[in-house]
Design an enzyme around this catalytic site. Structure first.
Site, PDB file in Angstrom:
ATOM      1  N   CYS A 338       0.859  -1.186   0.153  1.00  0.00           N
ATOM      2  CA  CYS A 338      -0.086   0.001   0.210  1.00  0.00           C
ATOM      3  C   CYS A 338       0.891   1.129  -0.216  1.00  0.00           C
ATOM      4  O   CYS A 338       0.596   2.310  -0.639  1.00  0.00           O
ATOM      5  CB  CYS A 338      -0.981  -0.007   1.124  1.00  0.00           C
ATOM      6  SG  CYS A 338      -0.221   0.083   2.666  1.00  0.00           S
ATOM      7  N   HIS A 402      -2.769   1.422   6.988  1.00  0.00           N
ATOM      8  CA  HIS A 402      -3.099   1.524   5.492  1.00  0.00           C
ATOM      9  C   HIS A 402      -2.726   2.962   4.952  1.00  0.00           C
ATOM     10  O   HIS A 402      -3.293   3.847   5.588  1.00  0.00           O
ATOM     11  CB  HIS A 402      -4.539   1.109   5.114  1.00  0.00           C
ATOM     12  CG  HIS A 402      -4.597   1.098   3.699  1.00  0.00           C
ATOM     13  ND1 HIS A 402      -3.811   0.502   2.950  1.00  0.00           N
ATOM     14  CD2 HIS A 402      -5.821   1.624   3.039  1.00  0.00           C
ATOM     15  CE1 HIS A 402      -4.467   0.540   1.481  1.00  0.00           C
ATOM     16  NE2 HIS A 402      -5.660   1.305   1.722  1.00  0.00           N
ATOM     17  N   ASP A 429      -6.950   5.802  -3.723  1.00  0.00           N
ATOM     18  CA  ASP A 429      -6.482   4.627  -3.126  1.00  0.00           C
ATOM     19  C   ASP A 429      -6.009   3.910  -4.258  1.00  0.00           C
ATOM     20  O   ASP A 429      -7.015   3.270  -5.156  1.00  0.00           O
ATOM     21  CB  ASP A 429      -7.173   3.966  -2.346  1.00  0.00           C
ATOM     22  CG  ASP A 429      -6.208   3.089  -1.298  1.00  0.00           C
ATOM     23  OD1 ASP A 429      -5.134   2.744  -1.734  1.00  0.00           O
ATOM     24  OD2 ASP A 429      -6.804   2.361  -0.370  1.00  0.00           O
TER      25      ASP A 429
END
Length: 770
Positions: A338, A402, A429
């Site tokens: 991530c 995250h 994202d």
């Protein structure tokens, strides 16, 4: 999705040309550095282009176009792009710039010569779609930036000087230019001059009419112009800023970004930052369109590079760009997680002028069934189930951290019925978790909509809301309870503990004083009426969520108090204790069944390996207090550690007499040493320099398969260098020689990786002088 239907040939041709130009520049750089390190001189690297003069013809002959590249770049805040140094015009939309037409054979006659400057975009330029701009050269002043305009600024016997202004909503990407000349009185077939240069047009957040406009200009120094930053990783209690080089000004980044947009966004939509940022969130991962990075959370990276070894975006983008085939079918880079996805996405957004920050959410929920709750289920023996009994094949999870991105823009698409106020920061994202509209993309989701629980606002507001503000609910199997499960507790405070990003225009090379918590941008203070109201607002618009929130939220109370001692930073190789305190508040004896489990964890919240498990039954006398302690030795956890060294303690206790149930969890991190960098002396551009690297191996074993990765835009080219084995419990040393290539304040980031120990990072800031 193919953004440019029918433009595959154009995309392939454009990509092949850009790659050839890039490789020629790289070869020139390699030859220069080799000369310097071998004691040679740089010589004069300036390139000159000479053009032959043509014989006199009518209409007027244009022999060249001069773009005032560096002057315009300074005014447009693009002077740091390496392509500018390579004589490429890089401009921001909605802002005027100068250009000169070089003429030959005869003088320009203002009232007799008809000159048109045309700007073309994409494979099928169209005036209707705004991808073909036709500008007649006149003396009339420039119009406002709601449309393209041109003005005759002046002329002499050698050149015609023009001032051009693009519209504030112009398409972002590579434009081409051609100049047509004819006669006013007796027009015939026009003379056409094709400009050889690509013109890069970017978003302009300094311009009020641009939808990316950010009023605070100092913030733009950070969110558009800063090519160095930090990304926070780790656990909530042990968060640490990881240096990251965004390198958005490198000469491979803009061409690569433009090719990604060519593959994913229709030409007429490339002026819309909402659609552009959404497309980039899709193209950074490889799941649907063979985008830049392959995600991998398995801990096995033998056929690629471990995510923890990356120190910046440049090596990733450059590798992807250089391997892109002429057919337009690229080869994704292995591997990312991530924070790597977010670092690369920030690079692309900043490169094209969209203000962007990298944010890290600690204790981040992954709501697999879209209920705004994270549900944990335990069987009769108090063991957690590996599946959701009501959603087979899916399971909610909580990532220790995250990382995603916030981008800044207006949201006119959300201004429905006069309702405004959803512009500003938007979450996007690139990590491929769940699909949106059938592909792995996410956002832009308005943070204001997330804060208010407005799930109907595009895009993906519900997913972001759950990540930062879901409730954590624990269920125990109970045949007498409703639905066969009894809720042990509902935790309203565990999700979204803090959201960190780098403080604008501050950098701490050795500590974390440059971090700032932006949690308030996503939700009101936990437990307040406003915070609860956002969830109830979201539930009101979704029957599945409303079903949960409509049920009772009271928890079973008891008379035994439990507490778990929080662990902080455990140095790698040290033992530690897990301590649970039990206190009987009643006048009667209580029997407690207790279970303590310790697992190593992937940061995504998935269990890696079980380290230790202890169970037992304890009798607590009236008003007694006792401690349960489980000691964990290094040899018990070292072989079970996975990357980032995250561990999770889970404790569940059940009181036989009252059926009171209590569950607690604690995430902590096994801390690894830092890499020490030593750069001495004054560093000069194009002169040999060196950096000394060292760290102490804390393990009583040899480190094998060692390598060092370097990255420093403006300082060194990205490089991975294999290393000999590092001896047990001894200090490792290495010296690297390089040639600085840019003047000013620069940063080098270096990572050390081995089979036994990964994610050893160090950075240093240096000044390069002429």
């Amino acid at each position: 999705m193919t953004g440019n239907q029918g433009g595959a040939n154009y995309s392939a041709t454009l990509g092949e040309r850009l790659r050839r130009e890039h490789e020629a520049r790289r070869q020139e750089d390699r030859e220069r550095e080799e000369r310097i390190l071998n004691g040679g001189t740089t010589g004069n690297d300036a390139s000159r282009v000479t053009r032959g003069r043509r014989s006199s013809q009518i209409p007027l002959k244009i022999s060249a176009v001069h773009w005032y590249i560096k002057d315009n770049a300074t005014n447009h805040r693009t002077e740091r792009f390496e392509l500018v140094e390579r004589t490429t015009p890089i401009l921001r939309r909605g802002q005027a710039f100068f250009v000169a037409l070089r003429i030959s054979e005869r003088l320009f006659r203002e009232h007799a010569d008809d000159i048109t400057v045309e700007f073309l975009f994409g494979s099928n330029p169209s005036p209707i779609e705004g991808t073909h701009q036709i500008l007649k050269v006149k003396k009339t002043p420039l119009k406002d930036n709601s449309r393209w305009s041109i003005q005759l600024y002046g002329h002499d016997k050698n050149a015609i000087t023009l001032q051009v202004r693009t519209s504030a909503d112009a398409m972002v990407g590579i434009w081409r230019c051609q100049v047509k000349s004819n006669l006013v009185t007796t027009p015939g077939r026009p003379e056409v001059f094709q400009c050889p240069e690509d013109i890069y047009l970017l978003f302009n957040p300094w311009e009020r009419s641009d939808t990316t406009y950010m009023p605070d200009k100092e913030l733009l120094d950070e969110y558009v112009l800063n090519d160095k930053g930090k990304i926070w990783v780790g656990s909530y209690g042990t968060a640490a800023g990881r240096p990251w080089n965004f390198a958005q000004f490198d000469d491979s980044v803009l061409p690569c970004t433009m090719l990604l947009l060519e593959r994913s966004v229709k030409p007429r939509s490339r002026g819309n930052p909402v659609l552009v940022s959404r497309a980039l969130s899709k193209m950074v991962n490889s799941n649907d369109d063979r985008g830049i990075l392959v995600g991998n959370w398995s801990g096995k990276y033998e056929d690629g590079k471990a995510p923890s070894a990356w120190t910046g975006s440049l090596a990733i983008v450059e590798d992807y760009f250089e391997k892109m085939s002429a057919s337009g079918r690229p080869e994704p880079v292995k591997y990312g997680q991530c924070w790597v996805f977010a670092g690369v996405l920030a690079t692309l957004c900043r490169a094209i002028g969209i203000p962007c920050r990298v944010v890290t959410n600690f204790e981040s929920a992954h709501d697999a069934n879209e209920t705004l709750t994270i549900d944990r289920y335990y069987d009769d023996s108090n063991k957690e189930l590996n599946d959701d009994p009501f959603n087979p094949g899916k399971k909610d999870s909580i990532w220790n951290f995250h990382v995603w991105n916030d981008v800044w823009m207006a949201r006119p698409d959300l201004e429905v019925g006069g309702t405004k106020g959803y512009g500003g920061w938007q979450a996007i994202d690139a990590t491929p978790q769940e699909t949106s509209e059938g592909v792995f993309q996410c956002g832009p989701a308005s943070l204001e909509a997330v804060r208010k629980g407005q799930l109907g606002m595009a895009f993906d507001v519900s997913f972001i809301l759950a990540e930062v503000n879901a409730d954590l609910v624990h269920w125990k199997k109970d045949r007498e309870a409703s639905r066969g499960w009894r809720r042990m507790n509902a935790d309203k405070f565990s999700i979204g503990r803090m959201i960190l990003t780098k403080q604008p225009n501050v950098f701490d090379p050795t500590g974390d004083s440059d971090r700032v918590d932006v949690l308030q941008d996503y939700k009101a203070k936990e437990g307040t009426r406003a915070e609860r109201l956002a969830l109830y607002t979201a539930a009101a618009g979704n029957t599945q969520i409303a079903d949960f929130y409509g049920r009772s939220t009271s928890d079973k109370k008891g008379d035994v108090e439990f507490s778990l001692l929080d662990l902080d930073k455990i140095p790698v190789g040290d033992p530690f204790d897990i301590v649970v305190t039990l206190q009987n508040k009643s006048k009667e004896t209580r029997t407690v069944q207790a279970n303590i489990r310790l697992n190593s964890m992937y940061y995504t919240g998935l269990k890696a390996k079980e380290v230790k498990d202890a169970s037992g039954k304890f009798v607590l006398r009236s008003e007694a207090k006792e401690e349960l302690k489980m000691t964990v030795r290094p040899e018990e956890y070292m072989k079970r550690l996975v990357e980032y060294g995250i561990m999770k303690v889970s404790v569940i206790c059940v009181v036989d007499e009252t059926t009171q149930a209590w569950l607690a969890e604690d995430d902590f991190q096994i801390q690894k040493p830092c890499l020490q960098l030593d750069v001495k002396g004054e560093l000069k551009i194009h002169q040999p320099a060196s950096v000394k690297i060292s760290f102490e191996n804390p393990l009583d074993k040899i480190l094998t398969n060692c390598s060092i990765n370097y990255e420093g835009p403006g300082l060194v080219r990205t490089k991975t260098v294999p290393q000999p084995n590092a001896k047990a419990l001894e200090e490792f040393h290495y010296e690297y020689n390089f040639v600085p290539k840019s003047i000013g304040n620069q940063r080098i980031v270096i990572s050390f990786t081995s089979k036994e120990l990964t994610d050893i990072i160090g950075s240093a800031v240096v000044d390069i002088v002429a």
